[in-house]
Write a protein that holds these residues in place. Sequence first.
Motif, PDB file in Angstrom:
ATOM      1  N   GLY A   8       3.777   8.168  28.052  1.00 52.09           N
ATOM      2  CA  GLY A   8       4.115   6.623  27.174  1.00 52.09           C
ATOM      3  C   GLY A   8       4.776   5.707  27.726  1.00 52.09           C
ATOM      4  N   THR A   9       4.649   5.517  29.197  1.00 50.73           N
ATOM      5  CA  THR A   9       4.931   4.551  30.171  1.00 50.73           C
ATOM      6  C   THR A   9       4.764   2.825  29.666  1.00 50.73           C
ATOM      7  OG1 THR A   9       2.345   4.074  31.079  1.00 50.73           O
ATOM      8  CG2 THR A   9       4.022   5.444  32.187  1.00 50.73           C
ATOM      9  N   ARG A  10       4.148   2.326  28.687  1.00 50.73           N
ATOM     10  CA  ARG A  10       4.334   1.932  28.302  1.00 50.73           C
ATOM     11  C   ARG A  10       5.315   0.805  27.159  1.00 50.73           C
ATOM     12  NH1 ARG A  10      -0.587  -0.205  26.072  1.00 50.73           N
ATOM     13  NH2 ARG A  10      -1.383   1.435  24.648  1.00 50.73           N
ATOM     14  N   LEU A  11       6.113   1.687  26.756  1.00 49.43           N
ATOM     15  CA  LEU A  11       7.213   1.950  26.058  1.00 49.43           C
ATOM     16  C   LEU A  11       8.484   2.035  26.664  1.00 49.43           C
ATOM     17  CD1 LEU A  11       6.996   3.802  22.752  1.00 49.43           C
ATOM     18  CD2 LEU A  11       6.500   0.929  22.829  1.00 49.43           C
ATOM     19  N   ARG A  12       8.266   2.180  28.138  1.00 50.39           N
ATOM     20  CA  ARG A  12       9.396   2.332  29.470  1.00 50.39           C
ATOM     21  C   ARG A  12      10.921   1.002  28.493  1.00 50.39           C
ATOM     22  NH1 ARG A  12       6.510   4.936  34.192  1.00 50.39           N
ATOM     23  NH2 ARG A  12       6.784   7.619  33.361  1.00 50.39           N
ATOM     24  N   PRO A  13      11.546   1.074  29.039  1.00 52.67           N
ATOM     25  CA  PRO A  13      12.698   2.677  29.502  1.00 52.67           C
ATOM     26  C   PRO A  13      13.036   3.026  28.392  1.00 52.67           C
ATOM     27  CG  PRO A  13      14.287   0.325  28.432  1.00 52.67           C
ATOM     28  CD  PRO A  13      12.792  -0.102  28.889  1.00 52.67           C
ATOM     29  N   LEU A  14      12.532   3.011  26.977  1.00 54.12           N
ATOM     30  CA  LEU A  14      12.984   3.740  25.705  1.00 54.12           C
ATOM     31  C   LEU A  14      12.295   5.268  26.131  1.00 54.12           C
ATOM     32  CD1 LEU A  14      11.840   1.716  23.129  1.00 54.12           C
ATOM     33  CD2 LEU A  14      13.783   2.038  23.279  1.00 54.12           C
ATOM     34  N   THR A  15      10.733   5.215  26.546  1.00 56.96           N
ATOM     35  CA  THR A  15      10.580   6.869  26.501  1.00 56.96           C
ATOM     36  C   THR A  15      10.955   7.570  28.386  1.00 56.96           C
ATOM     37  OG1 THR A  15       8.124   6.158  27.611  1.00 56.96           O
ATOM     38  CG2 THR A  15       8.744   6.500  25.893  1.00 56.96           C
ATOM     39  N   GLY A  16      12.323   6.042  28.473  1.00 56.10           N
ATOM     40  CA  GLY A  16      12.577   7.511  29.118  1.00 56.10           C
ATOM     41  C   GLY A  16      13.270   9.037  30.103  1.00 56.10           C
ATOM     42  N   SER A  17      13.326   9.514  28.316  1.00 60.71           N
ATOM     43  CA  SER A  17      14.129  10.730  28.077  1.00 60.71           C
ATOM     44  C   SER A  17      13.311  11.529  27.342  1.00 60.71           C
ATOM     45  CB  SER A  17      15.858  10.579  28.071  1.00 60.71           C
ATOM     46  OG  SER A  17      16.489   9.475  27.103  1.00 60.71           O
ATOM     47  N   ILE A  18      11.852  10.994  26.128  1.00 56.36           N
ATOM     48  CA  ILE A  18      11.696  11.166  25.757  1.00 56.36           C
ATOM     49  C   ILE A  18       9.853  11.163  25.831  1.00 56.36           C
ATOM     50  CG2 ILE A  18      13.296  10.941  23.756  1.00 56.36           C
ATOM     51  CD1 ILE A  18      11.560   8.842  22.433  1.00 56.36           C
ATOM     52  N   SER A  19       9.205  11.833  24.843  1.00 51.59           N
ATOM     53  CA  SER A  19       7.581  11.609  25.158  1.00 51.59           C
ATOM     54  C   SER A  19       7.547  10.405  23.309  1.00 51.59           C
ATOM     55  CB  SER A  19       7.087  12.756  25.011  1.00 51.59           C
ATOM     56  OG  SER A  19       7.676  13.832  23.791  1.00 51.59           O
ATOM     57  N   LYS A  20       6.521   9.273  23.521  1.00 56.61           N
ATOM     58  CA  LYS A  20       6.075   8.609  23.260  1.00 56.61           C
ATOM     59  C   LYS A  20       6.246   9.177  21.187  1.00 56.61           C
ATOM     60  CE  LYS A  20       2.707   4.786  22.190  1.00 56.61           C
ATOM     61  NZ  LYS A  20       1.796   3.856  22.194  1.00 56.61           N
ATOM     62  N   PRO A  21       5.699  11.069  21.881  1.00 59.99           N
ATOM     63  CA  PRO A  21       5.538  10.769  19.990  1.00 59.99           C
ATOM     64  C   PRO A  21       6.643  10.896  19.487  1.00 59.99           C
ATOM     65  CG  PRO A  21       3.561  12.529  21.184  1.00 59.99           C
ATOM     66  CD  PRO A  21       4.557  11.214  22.259  1.00 59.99           C
ATOM     67  N   MET A  22       7.606  11.205  19.766  1.00 64.43           N
ATOM     68  CA  MET A  22       9.286  11.203  19.514  1.00 64.43           C
ATOM     69  C   MET A  22       9.480  10.163  19.353  1.00 64.43           C
ATOM     70  SD  MET A  22       9.688  14.545  19.119  1.00 64.43           S
ATOM     71  CE  MET A  22      11.367  14.778  18.447  1.00 64.43           C
ATOM     72  N   ALA A  23       9.452   8.723  19.630  1.00 67.12           N
ATOM     73  CA  ALA A  23       9.981   7.745  19.569  1.00 67.12           C
ATOM     74  C   ALA A  23       9.816   7.403  17.676  1.00 67.12           C
ATOM     75  CB  ALA A  23       8.883   7.083  19.758  1.00 67.12           C
ATOM     76  N   PRO A  24      10.828   6.953  17.340  1.00 65.27           N
ATOM     77  CA  PRO A  24      10.688   6.924  16.055  1.00 65.27           C
ATOM     78  C   PRO A  24      10.346   6.120  15.196  1.00 65.27           C
ATOM     79  CG  PRO A  24      13.529   6.124  16.839  1.00 65.27           C
ATOM     80  CD  PRO A  24      11.925   6.799  17.770  1.00 65.27           C
ATOM     81  N   ILE A  25       9.768   6.265  13.816  1.00 67.83           N
ATOM     82  CA  ILE A  25       9.110   5.204  13.381  1.00 67.83           C
ATOM     83  C   ILE A  25      10.198   5.243  12.013  1.00 67.83           C
ATOM     84  CG2 ILE A  25       7.488   4.226  12.103  1.00 67.83           C
ATOM     85  CD1 ILE A  25       7.039   3.348  15.358  1.00 67.83           C
ATOM     86  N   VAL A  26      10.976   4.296  11.631  1.00 67.84           N
ATOM     87  CA  VAL A  26      11.566   4.268   9.779  1.00 67.84           C
ATOM     88  C   VAL A  26      12.849   5.728  10.396  1.00 67.84           C
ATOM     89  CG1 VAL A  26      10.827   2.842   8.966  1.00 67.84           C
ATOM     90  CG2 VAL A  26      10.104   4.705   9.416  1.00 67.84           C
ATOM     91  N   ASN A  27      13.190   5.509  11.921  1.00 61.49           N
ATOM     92  CA  ASN A  27      14.092   7.186  11.747  1.00 61.49           C
ATOM     93  C   ASN A  27      13.589   8.125  11.605  1.00 61.49           C
ATOM     94  OD1 ASN A  27      16.126   5.458  12.050  1.00 61.49           O
ATOM     95  ND2 ASN A  27      17.435   5.617  10.001  1.00 61.49           N
ATOM     96  N   ARG A  28      12.295   8.194  11.967  1.00 61.41           N
ATOM     97  CA  ARG A  28      11.623   9.815  11.943  1.00 61.41           C
ATOM     98  C   ARG A  28      10.608   9.372  13.097  1.00 61.41           C
ATOM     99  NH1 ARG A  28      14.784  11.143   9.122  1.00 61.41           N
ATOM    100  NH2 ARG A  28      14.601  11.834   6.816  1.00 61.41           N
TER     101      ARG A  28
END
Length: 320
Positions: A8-28
């Motif tokens: 999930g490098t393109r979503l950094r810094p959001l993915t610094g501490s989680i993997s991209k599949p865990m990034a929330p979409i409408v809180n899930r």
Amino acid sequence: MVLAAGLGTRLRPLTGSISKPMAPIVNRPVMYHILCLLKKHGFNEAVANLHYHPHAITNYFGRGQRVGIELRYSLEPELLGTAGGVKHVSRFFGDDTFLVISGDALTDLDLEALVRQHRESGGIATLALKRVDDPSKYGVVIKDKDNRILGFQEKPAPGEELSNLCNCGIYVFEPAVFDHIPADTFYDFGKGLFPEFVERNIPFYGYETGGYWNDVGSLEQYRIGNFDALTGKVDVEVPGQERSPGVRVGEGTVIADSAELTPPILLGDNCRVGDSVKLVGPLIIGDHSVIEDGAALEGVIQWRAAQTGAGAKVLGGIIG
């Protein structure tokens, strides 16, 4: 199989501490929506490959009981690539036709129609394809009138594209595909397997979807995906109860009487919204968040357990 091992490098810094599949979409987590889609279309067993922050995924999903799917895992200490990761769990599929889907994209694609066309085509593989406005951002697929895939272009320059159909990272395969994937080594569908099929004239096909698809491949696309889910442009589960038109609120959330809310807004569980707060949608606030007195937020995505201080004004940000 759910592909969930990426960095999930393109979503950094959001993915610094989680993997991209865990990034929330409408809180899930975005992977939650993928598993719900699988369940909706009759898939009751899945395996997910893991590498980056694997425990975040296993702790959240367990054996799949959250969505009613039997979910297993394949840990990759060293990344094996998209095709290599699938080869690694080939025994899971046995002799059945099987589906592979990205665990970090947002979609409501008709998976049953995809499988149906695959069986009718009779090829070794079928790729889900989506027309895009700017092919230069994607790898595009060239196919004939019978949907047989003839070749690829990787991020063609504007005006040089031979197609505007991009690869969605959702595939149906026959088990014979494993004869073409080397074992215990890094191997990729897009860079290795599919060009081999073209070169060796092995029939495989494309399925063009009219459904929603967003690869959530950048911070801007992440924002767009969240707000598309909030406003119903993609068919996914949005939590909470509608307290007023366009305002959904989770359990245990307390909103001061003097707060002003302009939809569309999603407030998660156990949030606190202080006096004279102004919330202007599209806006998504995660569970256990606090927005203190006099704060103003517009066009914001705020992750769980975050705090916005008194009098703060935030426009268009993502608060991790």
